[in-house]
Scaffold this motif. Structure first.
Motif, PDB file in Angstrom:
ATOM      1  N   SER A  33       0.836  -1.214   0.000  1.00 14.37           N
ATOM      2  CA  SER A  33       0.000   0.000   0.000  1.00 14.37           C
ATOM      3  C   SER A  33       0.861   1.250   0.000  1.00 14.37           C
ATOM      4  O   SER A  33       2.018   1.245   0.434  1.00 14.37           O
ATOM      5  N   ARG A  34       0.256   2.314  -0.437  1.00 11.95           N
ATOM      6  CA  ARG A  34       0.897   3.629  -0.378  1.00 11.95           C
ATOM      7  C   ARG A  34       1.112   4.010   1.087  1.00 11.95           C
ATOM      8  O   ARG A  34       0.252   3.751   1.926  1.00 11.95           O
ATOM      9  N   GLY A  35       2.278   4.563   1.384  1.00 13.93           N
ATOM     10  CA  GLY A  35       2.559   4.999   2.744  1.00 13.93           C
ATOM     11  C   GLY A  35       3.067   3.886   3.650  1.00 13.93           C
ATOM     12  O   GLY A  35       3.297   4.098   4.842  1.00 13.93           O
ATOM     13  N   TRP A  84      11.473   7.315 -15.549  1.00 16.68           N
ATOM     14  CA  TRP A  84      10.514   6.938 -14.491  1.00 16.68           C
ATOM     15  C   TRP A  84      11.227   6.882 -13.138  1.00 16.68           C
ATOM     16  O   TRP A  84      10.729   7.393 -12.136  1.00 16.68           O
ATOM     17  N   ARG A  85      12.408   6.255 -13.107  1.00 18.60           N
ATOM     18  CA  ARG A  85      13.171   6.162 -11.851  1.00 18.60           C
ATOM     19  C   ARG A  85      13.493   7.548 -11.317  1.00 18.60           C
ATOM     20  O   ARG A  85      13.372   7.807 -10.122  1.00 18.60           O
ATOM     21  N   ALA A  86      13.956   8.424 -12.241  1.00 17.62           N
ATOM     22  CA  ALA A  86      14.338   9.773 -11.816  1.00 17.62           C
ATOM     23  C   ALA A  86      13.165  10.487 -11.133  1.00 17.62           C
ATOM     24  O   ALA A  86      13.353  11.244 -10.185  1.00 17.62           O
ATOM     25  N   ARG A  87      11.962  10.205 -11.603  1.00 20.27           N
ATOM     26  CA  ARG A  87      10.784  10.908 -11.084  1.00 20.27           C
ATOM     27  C   ARG A  87      10.197  10.238  -9.843  1.00 20.27           C
ATOM     28  O   ARG A  87       9.724  10.898  -8.939  1.00 20.27           O
ATOM     29  N   HIS A  88      10.228   8.893  -9.814  1.00 19.68           N
ATOM     30  CA  HIS A  88       9.424   8.191  -8.807  1.00 19.68           C
ATOM     31  C   HIS A  88      10.197   7.440  -7.717  1.00 19.68           C
ATOM     32  O   HIS A  88       9.588   7.013  -6.748  1.00 19.68           O
ATOM     33  N   VAL A  89      11.498   7.204  -7.915  1.00 21.52           N
ATOM     34  CA  VAL A  89      12.202   6.340  -6.960  1.00 21.52           C
ATOM     35  C   VAL A  89      13.388   7.069  -6.323  1.00 21.52           C
ATOM     36  O   VAL A  89      14.162   7.725  -7.007  1.00 21.52           O
ATOM     37  N   GLY A  90      13.502   6.935  -5.013  1.00 22.42           N
ATOM     38  CA  GLY A  90      14.680   7.421  -4.309  1.00 22.42           C
ATOM     39  C   GLY A  90      15.465   6.217  -3.804  1.00 22.42           C
ATOM     40  O   GLY A  90      14.883   5.289  -3.250  1.00 22.42           O
ATOM     41  N   PHE A  91      16.779   6.237  -4.052  1.00 22.21           N
ATOM     42  CA  PHE A  91      17.603   5.073  -3.684  1.00 22.21           C
ATOM     43  C   PHE A  91      18.450   5.361  -2.451  1.00 22.21           C
ATOM     44  O   PHE A  91      19.093   6.418  -2.365  1.00 22.21           O
ATOM     45  N   ILE A  92      18.473   4.405  -1.532  1.00 22.84           N
ATOM     46  CA  ILE A  92      19.404   4.487  -0.395  1.00 22.84           C
ATOM     47  C   ILE A  92      20.212   3.184  -0.413  1.00 22.84           C
ATOM     48  O   ILE A  92      19.629   2.096  -0.381  1.00 22.84           O
ATOM     49  N   PHE A  93      21.540   3.317  -0.536  1.00 20.87           N
ATOM     50  CA  PHE A  93      22.392   2.126  -0.688  1.00 20.87           C
ATOM     51  C   PHE A  93      23.158   1.834   0.598  1.00 20.87           C
ATOM     52  O   PHE A  93      23.379   2.725   1.421  1.00 20.87           O
ATOM     53  N   THR A 165       7.865   9.019  -5.155  1.00 20.50           N
ATOM     54  CA  THR A 165       6.747   8.265  -4.616  1.00 20.50           C
ATOM     55  C   THR A 165       7.263   7.192  -3.658  1.00 20.50           C
ATOM     56  O   THR A 165       6.643   6.888  -2.643  1.00 20.50           O
ATOM     57  N   LEU A 166       8.398   6.623  -4.026  1.00 21.36           N
ATOM     58  CA  LEU A 166       8.865   5.411  -3.363  1.00 21.36           C
ATOM     59  C   LEU A 166      10.339   5.532  -2.972  1.00 21.36           C
ATOM     60  O   LEU A 166      11.147   6.042  -3.747  1.00 21.36           O
ATOM     61  N   LEU A 167      10.641   5.079  -1.759  1.00 21.24           N
ATOM     62  CA  LEU A 167      12.058   5.024  -1.361  1.00 21.24           C
ATOM     63  C   LEU A 167      12.464   3.563  -1.242  1.00 21.24           C
ATOM     64  O   LEU A 167      11.773   2.782  -0.581  1.00 21.24           O
ATOM     65  N   VAL A 168      13.564   3.184  -1.874  1.00 17.15           N
ATOM     66  CA  VAL A 168      14.059   1.812  -1.708  1.00 17.15           C
ATOM     67  C   VAL A 168      15.407   1.878  -1.011  1.00 17.15           C
ATOM     68  O   VAL A 168      16.270   2.670  -1.373  1.00 17.15           O
ATOM     69  N   ALA A 169      15.578   1.073   0.014  1.00 14.92           N
ATOM     70  CA  ALA A 169      16.818   1.101   0.795  1.00 14.92           C
ATOM     71  C   ALA A 169      17.365  -0.318   0.868  1.00 14.92           C
ATOM     72  O   ALA A 169      16.666  -1.243   1.279  1.00 14.92           O
ATOM     73  N   ASP A 170      18.609  -0.483   0.415  1.00 13.34           N
ATOM     74  CA  ASP A 170      19.221  -1.810   0.428  1.00 13.34           C
ATOM     75  C   ASP A 170      20.261  -1.847   1.542  1.00 13.34           C
ATOM     76  O   ASP A 170      21.332  -1.255   1.409  1.00 13.34           O
ATOM     77  N   GLU A 171      19.925  -2.503   2.629  1.00 11.34           N
ATOM     78  CA  GLU A 171      20.812  -2.581   3.804  1.00 11.34           C
ATOM     79  C   GLU A 171      21.344  -1.192   4.192  1.00 11.34           C
ATOM     80  O   GLU A 171      22.552  -0.983   4.248  1.00 11.34           O
ATOM     81  N   PRO A 172      20.482  -0.252   4.478  1.00  9.23           N
ATOM     82  CA  PRO A 172      20.956   1.130   4.695  1.00  9.23           C
ATOM     83  C   PRO A 172      21.829   1.295   5.925  1.00  9.23           C
ATOM     84  O   PRO A 172      22.552   2.287   6.039  1.00  9.23           O
ATOM     85  N   THR A 173      21.776   0.320   6.835  1.00  8.84           N
ATOM     86  CA  THR A 173      22.592   0.458   8.058  1.00  8.84           C
ATOM     87  C   THR A 173      23.702  -0.593   8.105  1.00  8.84           C
ATOM     88  O   THR A 173      24.408  -0.707   9.092  1.00  8.84           O
ATOM     89  N   LYS A 197       6.234   8.820   3.037  1.00  2.15           N
ATOM     90  CA  LYS A 197       6.923   8.120   1.946  1.00  2.15           C
ATOM     91  C   LYS A 197       6.684   6.615   2.076  1.00  2.15           C
ATOM     92  O   LYS A 197       6.724   6.071   3.181  1.00  2.15           O
ATOM     93  N   THR A 198       6.469   5.968   0.937  1.00  2.97           N
ATOM     94  CA  THR A 198       6.395   4.506   0.922  1.00  2.97           C
ATOM     95  C   THR A 198       7.832   4.001   0.895  1.00  2.97           C
ATOM     96  O   THR A 198       8.625   4.433   0.047  1.00  2.97           O
ATOM     97  N   ILE A 199       8.170   3.141   1.829  1.00  2.00           N
ATOM     98  CA  ILE A 199       9.571   2.716   1.943  1.00  2.00           C
ATOM     99  C   ILE A 199       9.663   1.196   1.941  1.00  2.00           C
ATOM    100  O   ILE A 199       8.920   0.511   2.654  1.00  2.00           O
TER     101      ILE A 199
END
Lengths: 237, 387
Positions: A33-35, A84-93, A165-173, A197-199
């Motif tokens: 779901s959103r959020g 699409w990625r540039a507009r909708h996705v935030g990446f945390i590596f 819209t969406l944040l994706v985090a791959d092992e951020p810590t 943010k949807t995470i």
């Protein structure tokens, strides 16, 4: 489920090494779901990063559909997908992936260079993002002049600067000490609660996962529970 | 918007050792290119720039150079009657029968000898070359065994300085003047009066005739009239065209210049490519990150090609600066058409510098293309896994 943002339908992914097919994801169905703030857990090689990459549009499934905000991103060309990625996705590596030769400000500004914003508007956005992560006084610092925790906060500012819209985090810590990890997790949680943010966060660490609303377990490419039924940690019940 | 240029510039600074080594390689290649091409340029211009537009050279039919030609004194009389020739204040046609011979002179500080052109001219012949200036001594007087020598020949050959005596054929000629012909082919010659030279070398005919057309517009008509004159069997052409044909002498040097530049250029391309491949490998994760953020393959590729071209352009500028000191250095070579010495100077022109910079950019482009393609085509997920 009300207001579905992400919908994966019978998603299969396998890699080919020489002549051998290595299955990674097997017929995954998933709705988010959103959020939502969702943790993806599972042993190494279970396919959690692959699943995250498919949702983030940096990889494509062999079959099935990945629908995000009513758009089937598997049908997009590579160029459309980049936009699409540039507009909708935030990446945390995990390793922050900041550009070492650019300052904190310039790193955060990078995704905005793909928009039509003016320089002054970009500055406004960058400074807002840096203030959200509490680093507005470090805008001129280069990554090598920052601690691991600060680097990850700059990376988070970069991830949110376009208001995706969406944040994706791959092992951020995964690369941080316990104290910094806790600060980053609090920040991510704040982005979810305060900025809605949807995470989706991939993690090995149950303590990190405990910050999420819900946890999905992946084992050998199969979701332990699918279709939006999550195992919710006791602490958040 | 593209990836910011400061990203590339700062990366070049960060990897300063490999950056400097690549710049050095390209600088050397460009320096050699400029030096060789300036040599060919100098030789070319010494021949091409020789001659005035209204002057016409007349040779025996089929002769390619004055050395192979002869024009009888009778023919010279006939030529002067042809309409279209400019006339002097006394109404005499401006035409000069000239004798051109080769002599062997020893180079200074060397035991090797070289052919040098001796030209016997009349007073009219001197007047037909107004760019020739005396820079030392005085003009020769006719028929008293005097000669003038070009500064470049005087500097480069023994016994050709002011006050020396030159053995020309069976007579001795005193060097009474040194001249400068402004970088033209006459800068490789020794001049004396036509009667004296004819006598010294026992020539009954002229080698060539030089005359002035009434104006540039009627020059070609005059050329046609001379060639149409059946009694003469002579060939005529504008003085400019004649010397332009002689520029084949610079062909081997120009060819060598381009050949050496290409071979070295290929080496420099590999050098540049190596640097860029290393740079791509070093920044794999950054490339993956930029792609994930939404930068297109094309912008990644453009960014790396531009980086390589910046590197090459810096090398090109340094190469040009390294080569600049050779500008103006005088040297000489054999003109393979006339088998005589052509004295000339290395000539670095703005055009040559521009083509050297274009050449360096081309090196950068080719050297950067493959690595950039590799960088752009890398799958994002694979690039992100690189540590």
């Amino acid at each position: 489920m009300a207001d579905t943002l992400i919908n994966l339908v019978r998603v299969t992914k396998h890699y080919r090494r020489d002549t051998i097919d290595i299955p990674v994801l097997d017929n995954i169905d998933l709705e988010i779901s959103r959020g939502e703030f969702l943790a993806l857990m599972g042993p190494s090689g279970s396919g959690k990063t692959t699943l995250l990459n498919l949702i983030a549009g940096i990889d494509k499934p062999n079959s099935g559909r990945v629908v995000i905000d009513d758009k089937d991103i598997t049908k997009l060309s590579e160029q459309q997908l980049a936009k699409w990625r540039a507009r909708h996705v935030g990446f945390i590596f995990q390793l922050y992936n900041l550009i070492p030769v650019l300052s904190a400000y310039e790193n955060v500004e990078l995704p905005l260079l793909l928009t039509s914003l003016s320089k002054s508007k970009r500055r406004e956005h960058v400074m807002t993002a840096l203030s959200v992560v509490g680093l507005e006084d470090r805008e001129r610092h280069y990554p090598r002049q920052l601690s691991g925790g600060q680097e990850q906060r700059v990376a988070i500012a970069r991830a949110i600067v376009t208001d995706p819209t969406l944040l994706v985090a791959d092992e951020p810590t995964g690369d941080l000490d316990a104290k910094s990890a806790e600060e980053i997790l609090d920040l991510i949680k704040r982005l979810n609660e305060e900025f809605h943010k949807t995470i989706i966060m991939v993690t090995h660490d149950p303590r990190a996962a405990s910050h999420a609303h819900a946890i999905i377990h992946l084992e050998k490419g199969v979701l332990s529970k699918s279709g939006g039924v999550y195992e919710v940690p006791a602490a958040h019940n | 918007m593209a990836i910011p240029l400061k990203y590339n510039l700062r990366n070049l600074i960060v990897r300063r050792v490999s950056t400097l080594m690549t710049i050095g390689t390209i600088a050397l290649v460009v320096a050699v290119f400029v030096a060789l091409m300036s040599l060919a340029n100098g030789l070319n211009s010494s021949l091409v720039e020789t001659g005035s537009p209204e002057n016409v050279v007349i040779l025996r039919d089929g002769a390619q150079t004055e050395m192979q030609s002869f024009v009888t004194k009778e023919a010279f009389q006939v030529i002067q009657t042809i309409p279209g020739i400019a006339r002097d204040t006394q109404g005499k046609p401006i035409a000069s029968g000239e004798v051109v011979v080769l002599i062997n002179l020893l180079r200074r500080g060397d035991i090797s000898a070289s052919n040098v052109t001796v030209r016997g001219v009349s007073e009219t012949g001197v007047a037909l070359r107004p760019h020739l200036k005396l820079v030392g001594g005085r003009m020769f007087r006719p028929d008293v065994g005097e000669a003038i020598v070009s500064r470049k020949i005087a500097d480069r050959f023994q016994g050709a300085s002011l006050g020396d005596e030159l053995q020309l054929g069976r007579r001795k000629f005193a060097v009474v003047g040194i001249f400068d012909a402004g970088g033209t082919g006459f800068d490789s010659e020794i001049w004396s009066d036509v009667v004296g030279v004819s006598d010294a070398f026992d020539r009954a005919s002229y080698s060539s005739v030089l005359l002035r057309a009434e104006n540039v517009a009627t020059r070609d008509q005059l050329v046609s009239r001379i060639e149409a004159e059946q009694r003469l069997k002579l060939e005529s052409k504008s003085e400019l065209a004649y010397y332009e044909e002689q520029t084949s002498a610079s062909g081997p040097i120009r060819g060598l210049g381009i050949f050496v530049a290409i071979i070295m250029g290929i080496g420099a391309c590999f050098g540049g490519m190596n640097t860029m491949y290393a740079s791509v490998a070093y920044r794999t994760r950054e490339i993956g990150t930029l792609r994930a953020l939404g930068f297109s393959k094309l912008s990644i590729m453009t960014s790396f090609v531009i980086e390589s071209m910046i590197l090459a352009l810096i090398g090109g500028v340094i190469g040009c600066l390294l080569a600049l000191p050779v500008n103006g250095i005088a040297t000489g070579t054999m003109n393979f058409r006339t088998f005589s010495e052509v004295a000339f100077s290395f000539r670095i022109t703005p055009d040559l510098l521009l083509s050297a910079l274009v050449f360096s950019l081309l090196l950068g482009f080719i050297g950067g293309l493959l690595p950039s393609r590799t960088a752009a085509r890398m799958p994002i997920t694979k690039a992100l896994r690189e540590i």
